[in-house]
Design a protein around this motif. Structure first.
Motif, PDB file in Angstrom:
ATOM      1  N   GLN A  69     -11.326  -5.024 -11.087  1.00  0.00           N
ATOM      2  CA  GLN A  69     -11.516  -3.593 -11.293  1.00  0.00           C
ATOM      3  C   GLN A  69     -12.907  -3.297 -11.843  1.00  0.00           C
ATOM      4  OE1 GLN A  69      -9.133  -1.811 -10.333  1.00  0.00           O
ATOM      5  NE2 GLN A  69      -7.306  -3.054 -10.446  1.00  0.00           N
ATOM      6  N   ARG A 282     -17.191  -4.342  -0.282  1.00  0.00           N
ATOM      7  CA  ARG A 282     -16.814  -3.005  -0.709  1.00  0.00           C
ATOM      8  C   ARG A 282     -17.291  -2.004   0.332  1.00  0.00           C
ATOM      9  NH1 ARG A 282     -16.571   0.775  -5.327  1.00  0.00           N
ATOM     10  NH2 ARG A 282     -15.015  -0.544  -6.258  1.00  0.00           N
TER      11      ARG A 282
ATOM     12  N   ARG B 114     -12.404   6.098  -4.992  1.00  0.00           N
ATOM     13  CA  ARG B 114     -13.390   6.516  -3.985  1.00  0.00           C
ATOM     14  C   ARG B 114     -13.521   8.038  -3.960  1.00  0.00           C
ATOM     15  NH1 ARG B 114     -12.387   4.895   2.166  1.00  0.00           N
ATOM     16  NH2 ARG B 114     -10.858   6.519   1.881  1.00  0.00           N
ATOM     17  N   ILE B 143      -5.935   1.673 -14.099  1.00  0.00           N
ATOM     18  CA  ILE B 143      -6.487   1.513 -12.750  1.00  0.00           C
ATOM     19  C   ILE B 143      -5.677   0.437 -12.043  1.00  0.00           C
ATOM     20  CG2 ILE B 143      -8.537   1.000 -11.397  1.00  0.00           C
ATOM     21  CD1 ILE B 143     -10.150   1.867 -13.857  1.00  0.00           C
ATOM     22  N   ASP B 144      -5.103   0.804 -10.914  1.00  0.00           N
ATOM     23  CA  ASP B 144      -4.291  -0.145 -10.156  1.00  0.00           C
ATOM     24  C   ASP B 144      -4.883  -0.322  -8.776  1.00  0.00           C
ATOM     25  OD1 ASP B 144      -1.819  -0.632 -11.859  1.00  0.00           O
ATOM     26  OD2 ASP B 144      -1.930   1.552 -11.848  1.00  0.00           O
ATOM     27  N   SER B 145      -4.578  -1.439  -8.209  1.00  0.00           N
ATOM     28  CA  SER B 145      -4.998  -1.708  -6.836  1.00  0.00           C
ATOM     29  C   SER B 145      -3.733  -1.809  -5.992  1.00  0.00           C
ATOM     30  CB  SER B 145      -5.789  -3.011  -6.805  1.00  0.00           C
ATOM     31  OG  SER B 145      -6.393  -3.171  -5.573  1.00  0.00           O
ATOM     32  N   GLU B 161      -8.033   1.319  -4.764  1.00  0.00           N
ATOM     33  CA  GLU B 161      -8.057   1.404  -6.228  1.00  0.00           C
ATOM     34  C   GLU B 161      -7.682   2.814  -6.630  1.00  0.00           C
ATOM     35  OE1 GLU B 161     -11.726   0.499  -8.118  1.00  0.00           O
ATOM     36  OE2 GLU B 161     -11.304  -1.627  -8.201  1.00  0.00           O
TER      37      GLU B 161
END
Lengths: 283, 347
Positions: A69, A282, B114, B143-145, B161
């Motif tokens: 993260q 990314r 994003r 914050i998670d993915s 994310e």
């Protein structure tokens, strides 16, 4: 006249220390972290590194890889930079799997932490050192194709005193990127033992981010480099060799473990080598 | 036969003389070690020695070492230091962007990083990452993915994310924001399988709110389907309790009218989000007559929608949004009703 590669990199719009850092990265690892640049310029977090990263990204010299993260690994992949350091086909320019990326980051940490040594950076430098400065027989360190054995070419090799290359202590670092066993280290030893013995005065540094394999590696090392006569290598040499064996006392071997207390990208111990799972560009 | 065996190892060449070799040339970095160290030590514009310069005779070379000029980019758009920001809560100084992040995430429950970078930070990812790291350190956001939907498509799973508020983050957002008291704020990630869809609601809201503001709308509030469903169910329950023998469809029709929701195919259609806003009222002579309320319902379509479901949503009169990849799949699903696609806006 040879062009100073750092000056050449500066011409791409970098400051001197940015260019010097890119040079170190290009030569030793190809991958780096933000904190490693901070360490190189002796700064904590700040705008300098952000400016540098943005500049390199916009110029298309580095790519950002997801780490976790909000964290990134940076890959120096620009052909232009590698051309300036004289190694346009460097493996450091290629995309690597998680394990390799981790090993390369650890290599860079090792080099940054031990920057007083003189590193033999290219394969040609190493070859020249073994052949001309130490006058070793070529078959001790190179294969039939005339190239250095890959395991000897891939780990950091340095001298403590570059002004006396013939007598200087030679340091070889083995990077353990999170190995489950010491099999790779044993393979490395089997390749490195003949040239190391011939060098006589050397230090092998086992670099890891955990001490998981330290004891086993130490045992394996001293098993090979103890005061006992050197191991036989040839197929027929058990009974035929009548030459007086070289005195083991002339070999000054040192073994050191080096624990890196940094955080690195997650790495699965059972991961298949070369896998790129977990690292992606990314968007 | 005589075997020509290799020599003993280790060995050196026969021609080896006394051990001597010329010194190795320093590497480019070694040549600069001193200057790099000096640059590292030179932290803050050091005071240049000017005593010698003052008394230097004309023509005499300068004794001051040449200062290496570091090319620096012009400082623009610098944000205030956190220490210079007044505290909004106990021990908490938040930048404007961070406050907006807390408010937006609270209103929409989940937003992708994003989208946040695009809407709040004008594409400056590094700033967003630093702010999110700070908010996470203070236990205000999580914050998670999560995996993106694949909807039967092959290939690699994309990871998204997303940011959500923690309970303390929701409290802080309520405390520091100037949101309307009725505006509900959410905390925690629910329905992980729908996260991608839910993040697209924020994107649709951003587009729709621009349109509303262009038409003079102000004071925008958001109601998510969670809140609307809850209100609708409460109203239905109250109506049934008042008259248990009443026909259910009658009750639903009445409740739909009450909440200004469409009633299609024996069901109340509930949008993904409702944007409520105020519109200025003007009399015939252009005088100010106060404000009147309005609302706009938005629905985000995904490739998982069935054709019947799609038709209901289209008939309901919602503003429909779909991402470009989902639009392609939806086109195939409603071959007979191509006119529906004309009303679906792209995210």
């Amino acid at each position: 006249m040879t062009v100073d590669p750092i000056v050449a990199i500066e011409s791409l719009g970098y400051t001197e220390r940015e260019a010097a850092f890119l040079y170190v990265v290009a030569v030793h690892s190809g991958y780096f972290l933000r904190r490693q640049f901070d360490y190189f310029i002796d700064r904590n977090k700040g705008a300098i590194v952000m400016r540098f990263l943005e500049k390199a990204r916009v110029a298309g010299h580095i790519e950002f890889l997801d780490y976790k993260q909000g964290w990134h690994v940076y890959h120096l992949f620009s052909r232009a930079i590698y051309r300036l350091i004289g190694d346009v086909e460097s493996q450091n320019r290629r995309r690597k799997g998680d394990a390799q990326v981790r090993a390369r980051l650890m290599t860079l940490d090792y080099v940054l932490e031990n920057n007083d040594d003189h590193y033999l950076e290219s394969e040609a430098d190493r070859f020249r050192f073994f052949e001309q400065d130490r006058r070793l027989a070529t078959d001790l360190f190179a294969g039939d194709d005339g190239r250095l054995y890959p395991l000897l070419a891939s780990f950091p090799l340095s001298l403590t005193d570059r002004t006396r290359p013939a007598q200087s202590l030679v340091r070889v670092a083995f990077i353990d990127e999170g190995l489950a066993t010491i099999e790779k280290f044993l393979r490395f030893l089997s390749v490195a033992e003949p040239p190391l013995r011939a060098l006589q005065d050397f230090e092998l540094i086992y670099v890891g981010s955990s001490d998981f394999n330290f004891q086993a590696a130490k045992t394996a090392f001293w098993k090979r480099f103890s005061n006992a006569p050197p191991r036989s290598l040839g197929l027929f040499d058990q009974g035929v060799r009548s030459v007086t064996p070289r005195s083991a006392a002339t070999v000054q071997a040192r073994f050191t473990t080096f624990l890196l207390g940094y955080s690195y990208p997650k790495f699965q111990r059972s991961e298949v080598r070369g896998s790129t799972e977990g690292s992606h560009i990314r968007s | 036969m005589r075997l020509d065996l290799p020599d003993e190892v280790p060995r050196r060449r026969a021609s080896e003389g006394p051990r001597s070799a010329p010194p190795l040339a320093p590497s480019p970095v070694e040549r600069r070690r001193e200057s790099l160290a000096a640059r590292a030590a030179d932290r803050r514009n050091p005071q240049l020695p000017i005593a010698f310069e003052k008394h230097r005779a004309p023509g005499e070379p300068s004794r001051t070492p040449e200062k290496h000029v570091i090319p620096r980019e012009r400082k623009t758009d610098q944000r205030p230091r956190r220490q210079a920001i007044p505290q909004q809560a106990v021990g908490l100084s938040l930048r404007d962007e961070e406050r907006k992040v807390l408010m937006d995430v609270g209103r929409f429950r989940v937003i992708s990083t994003r989208d946040l970078a695009g809407t709040v930070y004008n594409g400056r990812h590094s700033r967003m990452e630093r702010d999110l790291a700070f908010l996470r350190e203070k236990d205000l956001v999580t914050i998670d993915s999560v995996n993106a939907r694949r909807d039967g498509r092959g290939g690699r799973v994309e990871r998204i994310e997303v940011v959500t508020l923690t309970k303390s983050g929701r409290d802080v957002a309520r405390h520091i924001s100037d949101l309307a008291p009725k505006q509900k704020l959410y905390a925690g990630l629910v329905k992980p399988r729908e996260v991608e869809h839910d993040t697209q609601i924020y994107r649709a809201y951003s587009k729709e709110s621009e349109r509303i503001k262009e038409n003079g709308g102000t004071n925008l509030r958001v109601k998510l389907d969670f809140e609307l469903k809850s209100e609708v169910q409460k109203a239905i329950h109250a109506a049934r309790k008042a008259d248990p023998n009443r026909d259910m469809s009658d009750i639903k029709r009445e409740v739909a009218r009450q909440f200004e929701l469409p009633y299609v195919n024996d069901g109340i259609q509930i949008p993904d989000a409702r944007i409520e806003y105020d519109l200025p009222q003007k009399d015939d002579r252009g005088g100010d007559q106060g404000t009147s309320g309005g609302h706009q319902d938005i629905e985000v379509l995904t490739a998982a929608y069935r054709p019947g479901h799609l038709r209901n949503k289209a008939q309901a009169g919602f503003h429909l949004y779909a991402s470009s990849s989902d639009r392609a799949t939806l086109t195939g699903k409603i071959e007979d009703d191509h006119h529906l696609m004309e009303n679906i806006l792209e995210l």
